[in-house]
Write an enzyme that holds these catalytic residues in place. Structure first.
Site, PDB file in Angstrom:
ATOM      1  N   SER A   9       0.843  -1.192   0.000  1.00 25.25           N
ATOM      2  CA  SER A   9       0.000   0.000   0.000  1.00 25.25           C
ATOM      3  C   SER A   9       0.877   1.241   0.000  1.00 25.25           C
ATOM      4  O   SER A   9       1.674   1.454   0.938  1.00 25.25           O
ATOM      5  CB  SER A   9      -0.888   0.027   1.242  1.00 25.25           C
ATOM      6  N   HIS A  34      -1.319  -1.411  -4.211  1.00 25.61           N
ATOM      7  CA  HIS A  34      -2.582  -1.039  -3.572  1.00 25.61           C
ATOM      8  C   HIS A  34      -2.595   0.472  -3.339  1.00 25.61           C
ATOM      9  O   HIS A  34      -1.679   1.034  -2.731  1.00 25.61           O
ATOM     10  CB  HIS A  34      -2.690  -1.792  -2.245  1.00 25.61           C
ATOM     11  N   ASP A  36      -4.638   3.671  -1.906  1.00 24.47           N
ATOM     12  CA  ASP A  36      -5.678   4.021  -0.929  1.00 24.47           C
ATOM     13  C   ASP A  36      -6.195   5.433  -1.153  1.00 24.47           C
ATOM     14  O   ASP A  36      -5.494   6.413  -0.890  1.00 24.47           O
ATOM     15  CB  ASP A  36      -5.106   3.905   0.488  1.00 24.47           C
ATOM     16  N   MET A  38      -8.735   8.270  -0.013  1.00 23.57           N
ATOM     17  CA  MET A  38      -9.511   8.673   1.176  1.00 23.57           C
ATOM     18  C   MET A  38     -10.023  10.096   0.996  1.00 23.57           C
ATOM     19  O   MET A  38      -9.310  10.955   0.462  1.00 23.57           O
ATOM     20  CB  MET A  38      -8.630   8.624   2.420  1.00 23.57           C
ATOM     21  N   HIS A  67      -8.409   1.194  -3.807  1.00 24.80           N
ATOM     22  CA  HIS A  67      -9.305   1.008  -2.663  1.00 24.80           C
ATOM     23  C   HIS A  67      -9.962   2.353  -2.371  1.00 24.80           C
ATOM     24  O   HIS A  67      -9.304   3.277  -1.882  1.00 24.80           O
ATOM     25  CB  HIS A  67      -8.458   0.513  -1.475  1.00 24.80           C
ATOM     26  N   MET A  69     -11.997   4.638  -0.298  1.00 21.31           N
ATOM     27  CA  MET A  69     -12.574   4.931   1.023  1.00 21.31           C
ATOM     28  C   MET A  69     -13.233   6.305   0.922  1.00 21.31           C
ATOM     29  O   MET A  69     -12.769   7.299   1.508  1.00 21.31           O
ATOM     30  CB  MET A  69     -11.478   4.872   2.094  1.00 21.31           C
ATOM     31  N   MET A 138     -11.305  -5.628   5.836  1.00 20.56           N
ATOM     32  CA  MET A 138     -10.496  -4.672   6.592  1.00 20.56           C
ATOM     33  C   MET A 138     -10.188  -5.258   7.973  1.00 20.56           C
ATOM     34  O   MET A 138     -11.109  -5.598   8.724  1.00 20.56           O
ATOM     35  CB  MET A 138     -11.242  -3.343   6.769  1.00 20.56           C
ATOM     36  N   ASP A 174      -6.650  -6.355   4.424  1.00 18.68           N
ATOM     37  CA  ASP A 174      -6.038  -5.024   4.417  1.00 18.68           C
ATOM     38  C   ASP A 174      -6.023  -4.446   5.830  1.00 18.68           C
ATOM     39  O   ASP A 174      -7.086  -4.183   6.412  1.00 18.68           O
ATOM     40  CB  ASP A 174      -6.857  -4.119   3.478  1.00 18.68           C
TER      41      ASP A 174
HETATM   42  C1  DX5 Z   1      -6.130   1.588   5.750  1.00 21.25           C
HETATM   43  C2  DX5 Z   1      -5.695   1.295   4.338  1.00 21.25           C
HETATM   44  C3  DX5 Z   1      -4.648   0.256   4.263  1.00 21.25           C
HETATM   45  C4  DX5 Z   1      -3.380   0.670   4.947  1.00 21.25           C
HETATM   46  C5  DX5 Z   1      -2.648  -0.528   5.404  1.00 21.25           C
HETATM   47  O1  DX5 Z   1      -7.158   2.501   5.740  1.00 21.25           O
HETATM   48  O2  DX5 Z   1      -6.792   0.848   3.564  1.00 21.25           O
HETATM   49  O3  DX5 Z   1      -4.403  -0.131   2.923  1.00 21.25           O
HETATM   50  O4  DX5 Z   1      -2.542   1.415   4.148  1.00 21.25           O
HETATM   51  O5  DX5 Z   1      -1.530  -0.087   6.100  1.00 21.25           O
HETATM   52  P1  DX5 Z   1      -0.787  -1.013   7.152  1.00 21.25           P
HETATM   53  O6  DX5 Z   1      -0.322  -2.228   6.383  1.00 21.25           O
HETATM   54  O7  DX5 Z   1       0.314  -0.165   7.641  1.00 21.25           O
HETATM   55  O8  DX5 Z   1      -1.805  -1.394   8.200  1.00 21.25           O
HETATM   56 ZN    ZN Z   2      -6.421  -0.144   1.578  1.00 20.93          ZN
END
Ligand code: DX5
Ligand code: ZN
Length: 227
Positions: A9, A34, A36, A38, A67, A69, A138, A174
């Site tokens: 990620s 991956h 992320d 947000m 992903h 969010m 998650m 994840d």
């Molecule tokens: C959390 C993200 C994850 C995150 C994982 O909201 O969706 O993808 O980056 O990070 P680690 O592996 O550090 O928990």
């Molecule tokens: Zn993620």
């Protein structure tokens, strides 16, 4: 047993150097990248949007696993498809029309995924199992990297594995995945492991060998459960 895929990620990478970080992670053995996204609304943090994904695309030669969010999702599907996402994963909790969202992702030419927060039961995805290419469990509350793995989710991974049956659906995990937790989630049925801090710690895009060591350690722990 299918090979486990390791999906670093970039939330844990250098935000000023994403292109080089993606190339370094792939050169060091990443199977997918991956990404992320947000929005500061669905989760209490903001990262980046479709323009950043589009800029990253030429630096990713494997799979760009996006992903989302964000809420709402639907107004942004076209933009993320245009950005070149291979997989677009929306959250069950992001809105009242999950089925419509997954239809729209497929119609945009992208593989749909569905993600579940830790407080959401496995049954929430039962009605859409035939619509998705990936289910993301998650194992932290989404929003931040580096959080502690939530053990209670392992039983949910196993339940989802049973629900998936013979369908060609990836079961992704994840949050808080590292060499300590990888074995348990793969034993429960996961085949894609997202890892942020456990991959990007100790190195940099210009000195990436630790990324490779970190990826190999997670993979060895994951595949050790089959030995
Ligand atoms: C959390 C993200 C994850 C995150 C994982 O909201 O969706 O993808 O980056 O990070 P680690 O592996 O550090 O928990
Ligand atoms: Zn993620």
């Amino acid at each position: 047993m299918p090979a486990v895929k390791i999906a670093p990620s970039i939330l844990a990478a250098d935000f000023a150097n994403f292109g080089a970080e993606c190339r370094a992670a792939e050169a060091q053995g990443a199977d997918w990248i991956h990404v992320d996204v947000m929005d500061g609304h669905f989760v209490p943090n903001i990262t980046f949007g479709p323009a950043m994904c589009k800029a990253l695309r030429p630096h990713i030669t494997t799979v760009m696993d996006v992903h989302l969010m964000i809420a709402p999702v639907d107004p942004y599907i076209e933009a993320f498809a245009d950005a070149g996402a291979d997989m677009l994963t929306a959250h069950v909790e992001a809105g009242p029309h999950l089925h419509r969202t997954l239809q729209a992702i497929r119609a945009a030419g992208v593989k749909p995924g569905v993600a579940l927060n830790p407080g959401t039961p496995a049954e929430a995805v039962a009605p859409v199992l035939d619509m998705v290419d990936l289910i993301c469990v998650m194992t932290v509350n989404p929003g931040f990297g580096g959080q502690k793995f939530i053990e209670s989710q392992v039983a949910k991974i196993a339940q989802l594995k049973r629900m998936i049956g013979d369908r060609p659906i990836h079961l992704e995990v994840d949050g808080g995945v590292d060499a300590q937790t990888a074995g348990r989630v793969v034993e429960a049925g996961a085949d894609v492991l997202v890892a942020g801090s456990a991959v990007f710690r100790g190195g940099s895009a210009s000195a990436p060998a630790p990324y490779g060591e970190n990826i190999r350690a997670i993979r060895a722990a994951a595949e050790g459960v089959w030995a």
